[in-house]
Design an enzyme around this catalytic site. Structure first.
Site, PDB file in Angstrom:
ATOM      1  N   ARG A 124      -7.168  -2.445  -4.481  1.00  0.00           N
ATOM      2  CA  ARG A 124      -5.868  -3.033  -4.907  1.00  0.00           C
ATOM      3  C   ARG A 124      -5.474  -2.658  -6.334  1.00  0.00           C
ATOM      4  NH1 ARG A 124      -7.783  -7.705  -2.318  1.00  0.00           N
ATOM      5  NH2 ARG A 124      -6.984  -7.853  -0.195  1.00  0.00           N
ATOM      6  N   LYS A 146       5.774   7.400 -11.297  1.00  0.00           N
ATOM      7  CA  LYS A 146       5.951   7.708  -9.868  1.00  0.00           C
ATOM      8  C   LYS A 146       4.696   8.394  -9.346  1.00  0.00           C
ATOM      9  CE  LYS A 146      10.923   8.433  -9.374  1.00  0.00           C
ATOM     10  NZ  LYS A 146      11.931   9.451  -9.079  1.00  0.00           N
ATOM     11  N   GLU A 188      11.912  22.382 -16.893  1.00  0.00           N
ATOM     12  CA  GLU A 188      12.140  20.926 -16.966  1.00  0.00           C
ATOM     13  C   GLU A 188      12.516  20.531 -18.403  1.00  0.00           C
ATOM     14  OE1 GLU A 188      12.274  19.266 -14.197  1.00  0.00           O
ATOM     15  OE2 GLU A 188      11.122  20.548 -12.825  1.00  0.00           O
ATOM     16  N   LYS A 230      12.216  11.768 -21.592  1.00  0.00           N
ATOM     17  CA  LYS A 230      11.881  11.156 -20.302  1.00  0.00           C
ATOM     18  C   LYS A 230      11.585   9.670 -20.507  1.00  0.00           C
ATOM     19  CE  LYS A 230       9.995  11.546 -15.809  1.00  0.00           C
ATOM     20  NZ  LYS A 230       9.151  12.125 -14.808  1.00  0.00           N
ATOM     21  N   GLU A 240      15.054   3.680 -10.869  1.00  0.00           N
ATOM     22  CA  GLU A 240      16.021   4.714 -10.473  1.00  0.00           C
ATOM     23  C   GLU A 240      17.266   4.161  -9.795  1.00  0.00           C
ATOM     24  OE1 GLU A 240      14.209   8.276  -9.037  1.00  0.00           O
ATOM     25  OE2 GLU A 240      16.125   9.232  -8.659  1.00  0.00           O
ATOM     26  N   ARG A 244      18.238   7.171 -14.348  1.00  0.00           N
ATOM     27  CA  ARG A 244      17.082   8.012 -14.020  1.00  0.00           C
ATOM     28  C   ARG A 244      17.490   9.183 -13.124  1.00  0.00           C
ATOM     29  NH1 ARG A 244      10.886   5.820 -13.146  1.00  0.00           N
ATOM     30  NH2 ARG A 244       9.927   7.869 -13.001  1.00  0.00           N
ATOM     31  N   ASN A 248      17.429  14.339 -12.209  1.00  0.00           N
ATOM     32  CA  ASN A 248      17.610  15.161 -11.020  1.00  0.00           C
ATOM     33  C   ASN A 248      18.568  16.325 -11.245  1.00  0.00           C
ATOM     34  OD1 ASN A 248      16.867  15.010  -8.169  1.00  0.00           O
ATOM     35  ND2 ASN A 248      16.826  12.826  -8.648  1.00  0.00           N
ATOM     36  N   HIS A 251      18.289  19.678  -9.587  1.00  0.00           N
ATOM     37  CA  HIS A 251      17.339  19.521  -8.487  1.00  0.00           C
ATOM     38  C   HIS A 251      18.014  19.331  -7.128  1.00  0.00           C
ATOM     39  CE1 HIS A 251      14.446  19.257 -11.691  1.00  0.00           C
ATOM     40  NE2 HIS A 251      13.442  19.161 -10.835  1.00  0.00           N
ATOM     41  N   HIS A 255      16.329  21.754  -4.824  1.00  0.00           N
ATOM     42  CA  HIS A 255      15.561  21.348  -3.640  1.00  0.00           C
ATOM     43  C   HIS A 255      16.085  22.036  -2.383  1.00  0.00           C
ATOM     44  CE1 HIS A 255      14.044  17.424  -5.701  1.00  0.00           C
ATOM     45  NE2 HIS A 255      13.206  18.430  -5.872  1.00  0.00           N
ATOM     46  N   HIS A 267       8.855  26.334  -8.201  1.00  0.00           N
ATOM     47  CA  HIS A 267       9.775  25.211  -8.399  1.00  0.00           C
ATOM     48  C   HIS A 267      10.712  25.474  -9.585  1.00  0.00           C
ATOM     49  CE1 HIS A 267      11.173  21.065  -8.479  1.00  0.00           C
ATOM     50  NE2 HIS A 267      10.802  20.957  -9.747  1.00  0.00           N
TER      51      HIS A 267
HETATM   52  N1  LIG Z   1       5.636  11.925 -10.450  1.00  0.00           N
HETATM   53  C1  LIG Z   1       6.669  12.544 -10.948  1.00  0.00           C
HETATM   54  O1  LIG Z   1       7.549  11.930 -11.562  1.00  0.00           O
HETATM   55  C2  LIG Z   1       6.781  14.023 -10.770  1.00  0.00           C
HETATM   56  C3  LIG Z   1       7.728  14.748 -11.496  1.00  0.00           C
HETATM   57  C4  LIG Z   1       7.763  16.124 -11.352  1.00  0.00           C
HETATM   58  C5  LIG Z   1       6.872  16.756 -10.503  1.00  0.00           C
HETATM   59  N2  LIG Z   1       5.968  16.017  -9.805  1.00  0.00           N
HETATM   60  C6  LIG Z   1       5.013  16.672  -8.902  1.00  0.00           C
HETATM   61  O2  LIG Z   1       4.194  17.559  -9.659  1.00  0.00           O
HETATM   62  C7  LIG Z   1       3.732  18.598  -8.807  1.00  0.00           C
HETATM   63  C8  LIG Z   1       3.880  19.913  -9.510  1.00  0.00           C
HETATM   64  O3  LIG Z   1       3.083  19.898 -10.673  1.00  0.00           O
HETATM   65  P1  LIG Z   1       2.434  21.252 -11.227  1.00  0.00           P
HETATM   66  O4  LIG Z   1       3.484  22.267 -11.390  1.00  0.00           O
HETATM   67  O5  LIG Z   1       1.592  20.879 -12.375  1.00  0.00           O
HETATM   68  O6  LIG Z   1       1.571  21.735  -9.958  1.00  0.00           O
HETATM   69  P2  LIG Z   1      -0.001  21.856  -9.714  1.00  0.00           P
HETATM   70  O7  LIG Z   1      -0.695  20.589 -10.008  1.00  0.00           O
HETATM   71  O8  LIG Z   1      -0.149  22.431  -8.358  1.00  0.00           O
HETATM   72  O9  LIG Z   1      -0.450  22.915 -10.809  1.00  0.00           O
HETATM   73  C9  LIG Z   1      -0.041  24.242 -10.689  1.00  0.00           C
HETATM   74  C10 LIG Z   1      -1.243  25.199 -10.657  1.00  0.00           C
HETATM   75  O10 LIG Z   1      -1.758  25.292 -11.975  1.00  0.00           O
HETATM   76  C11 LIG Z   1      -3.149  25.012 -11.987  1.00  0.00           C
HETATM   77  N3  LIG Z   1      -3.448  24.439 -13.299  1.00  0.00           N
HETATM   78  C12 LIG Z   1      -3.053  23.243 -13.801  1.00  0.00           C
HETATM   79  N4  LIG Z   1      -3.451  23.139 -15.076  1.00  0.00           N
HETATM   80  C13 LIG Z   1      -4.105  24.286 -15.388  1.00  0.00           C
HETATM   81  C14 LIG Z   1      -4.728  24.774 -16.576  1.00  0.00           C
HETATM   82  N5  LIG Z   1      -4.715  24.093 -17.712  1.00  0.00           N
HETATM   83  N6  LIG Z   1      -5.319  26.000 -16.516  1.00  0.00           N
HETATM   84  C15 LIG Z   1      -5.297  26.734 -15.379  1.00  0.00           C
HETATM   85  N7  LIG Z   1      -4.706  26.332 -14.250  1.00  0.00           N
HETATM   86  C16 LIG Z   1      -4.115  25.123 -14.255  1.00  0.00           C
HETATM   87  C17 LIG Z   1      -3.370  24.111 -10.812  1.00  0.00           C
HETATM   88  O11 LIG Z   1      -4.710  24.167 -10.381  1.00  0.00           O
HETATM   89  C18 LIG Z   1      -2.398  24.705  -9.794  1.00  0.00           C
HETATM   90  O12 LIG Z   1      -2.988  25.799  -9.167  1.00  0.00           O
HETATM   91  C19 LIG Z   1       4.532  18.511  -7.530  1.00  0.00           C
HETATM   92  O13 LIG Z   1       3.726  17.970  -6.511  1.00  0.00           O
HETATM   93  C20 LIG Z   1       5.666  17.553  -7.872  1.00  0.00           C
HETATM   94  O14 LIG Z   1       6.109  16.815  -6.764  1.00  0.00           O
HETATM   95  C21 LIG Z   1       5.915  14.684  -9.927  1.00  0.00           C
HETATM   96 ZN   LIG Z   2      11.373  19.485 -11.148  1.00  0.00          ZN
END
Ligand SMILES: NC(=O)c1ccc[n+]([C@@H]2O[C@H](COP(=O)([O-])OP(=O)(O)OC[C@H]3O[C@@H](n4cnc5c(N)ncnc54)[C@H](O)[C@@H]3O)[C@@H](O)[C@H]2O)c1
Ligand SMILES: [Zn+2]
Length: 372
Positions: A124, A146, A188, A230, A240, A244, A248, A251, A255, A267
């Site tokens: 929990r 999130k 971003e 942010k 949101e 918030r 987007n 996006h 998307h 992305h």
């Molecule tokens: N919660 C939120 O508000 C929010 C906002 C934006 C995006 N997201 C989510 O975030 C995700 C995308 O994040 P991302 O782009 O970090 O993707 P990811 O976590 O897949 O990382 C991208 C790649 O980089 C590698 N990596 C990360 N840090 C590294 C480092 N220091 N050295 C070498 N390799 C490294 C990872 O292993 C992966 O292969 C998506 O799932 C998206 O939905 C969430």
């Molecule tokens: Zn984004």
């Protein structure tokens, strides 16, 4: 230079610090922070990040008398599933982790989203420390609470709103991140400047080369400013309901492009096209000036973000995909619109608006022609 910020959410009555700086994980402050939280925890990471930083982190924590297990799943968006969460939960139970333990999320946004969801439901809810290691996770995914996994019915469709106890952003970890992943984060950051802060956008324009060269004082300032933006948006609208939505920007179209290209393009690239298209739309509606539009078009060149000649799309298919967006009302897509660089239109508190079909079609024709 090390920076510190604090986030405060009045609705969920919680606040927590964000630390930003080089070699943060080597500081005794980080160990002390973990010690003060719990004596036992699990580090959740992926197969790319764990070999780079996982064992060293474990050793440092062990010196500080914090016992940890390192749980690693395969890197990539495909693993952000209920199944991975279940596997991690089973590992935690089998190793006897209970309510007196905590989690550390070590990785990009996939790891922080998944670990956040896991921490929010395990027994929990147990405390979570986030160590985002990608630029995108630092400026975006780790901030705002999130958490999510993807399901066959859509991306990020199952999750919670759950805040960590602290976030440690060690900028040294960015040295091992690929350029392409780094640029995903930059897009971003550009979005943050466009929606809320013209002087930050100007900083990004002026220092593109310093940032691309990973000169740490510039990268740190980028992270700090993006976190501030942010923070101000999510603190004002945690659930949101209005502002918030401005996060987007770019996006809605982004998307749709990801969907149509079967998530084969990064992305950041999809969102860059989205930002350009939605800026064009804002210009067509008489909101954004043509000189501001040119600056937006130019900043992607400065950061060498490839847009043209990378993929092709037809306006009709994009229009179809746009209708699936979650902001759509009665199949009418709604867009966040720019009034000028640094300001969105507030659309009576909705912060997004549908646009006349003819104007939308013109913008889609332009962006699809631009891509080819
Ligand atoms: N919660 C939120 O508000 C929010 C906002 C934006 C995006 N997201 C989510 O975030 C995700 C995308 O994040 P991302 O782009 O970090 O993707 P990811 O976590 O897949 O990382 C991208 C790649 O980089 C590698 N990596 C990360 N840090 C590294 C480092 N220091 N050295 C070498 N390799 C490294 C990872 O292993 C992966 O292969 C998506 O799932 C998206 O939905 C969430
Ligand atoms: Zn984004």
């Amino acid at each position: 230079m090390n920076s510190q910020l604090s986030l405060h959410f009045s609705q969920s009555e919680c606040s927590y610090p964000i630390f930003i700086g080089e070699k943060l994980l080597k500081h005794s402050h980080f160990i002390h922070y973990c010690q003060s939280l719990r004596k036992r925890g699990a580090i959740i990471s992926d197969s790319q990040v764990a070999p780079l930083y996982g064992q060293e982190l474990q050793m440092r924590l062990q010196f500080g008398h914090v016992e940890t297990s390192l749980l690693v799943f395969e890197a990539g968006e495909k693993q952000k599933t209920r199944q991975t969460k279940e596997w991690l939960e089973d590992q935690l139970f089998e190793q006897g982790f209970g309510r007196d333990s905590f989690l550390i999320a070590l990785g990009g946004g996939v790891v922080t989203d998944l670990s956040g969801f896991l921490a929010s439901t395990y027994c929990r809810g147990i405390p979570l420390i986030m160590i985002p290691t990608s630029l995108l996770a630092m400026v975006d995914a780790s901030i705002g609470g999130k958490t999510a996994v993807n399901v066959p019915y859509g991306k990020n469709m199952v999750g919670t709103l759950y805040h960590p106890s602290a976030i440690f952003m060690d900028t040294s970890t960015l040295k091992t991140l690929s350029k392409e992943e780094f640029k995903n984060g930059v897009v971003e950051a550009i979005k943050h400047g466009l929606i809320l802060d013209a002087s930050y956008f100007a900083f990004l324009e002026q220092h593109a080369q310093n940032i691309l060269n990973l000169e740490m004082s510039y990268v740190e300032r980028l992270i700090y400013e993006s976190c501030l933006i942010k923070r101000s948006i999510v603190e004002e609208d945690e659930q949101e309901k209005g502002k918030r939505r401005t996060l987007n920007f770019g996006h809605t179209l982004g998307h749709a492009i990801e969907l149509l290209t079967d998530y084969q393009i990064p992305h950041g690239q999809a969102v860059a096209v989205g930002i350009l298209g939605e800026s064009y739309l804002s210009m067509q509606l008489g909101l954004l000036s043509s000189s501001s539009f040119e600056r937006i078009r130019n900043i992607f060149k400065q950061y060498q973000i490839e847009i043209q000649n990378t993929f092709s799309l037809s306006p009709a298919r994009v229009l179809n995909a746009l209708q699936l967006d979650k902001k759509s009302v009665k199949n009418q897509p709604r867009f966040v619109l720019l009034k000028e660089i640094g300001t969105c239109t507030d659309c009576s508190g909705e912060f997004c608006s549908s646009v006349e079909q003819k104007v939308l079609e013109k913008a889609l024709n332009w962006i699809c022609r631009f891509l080819n």
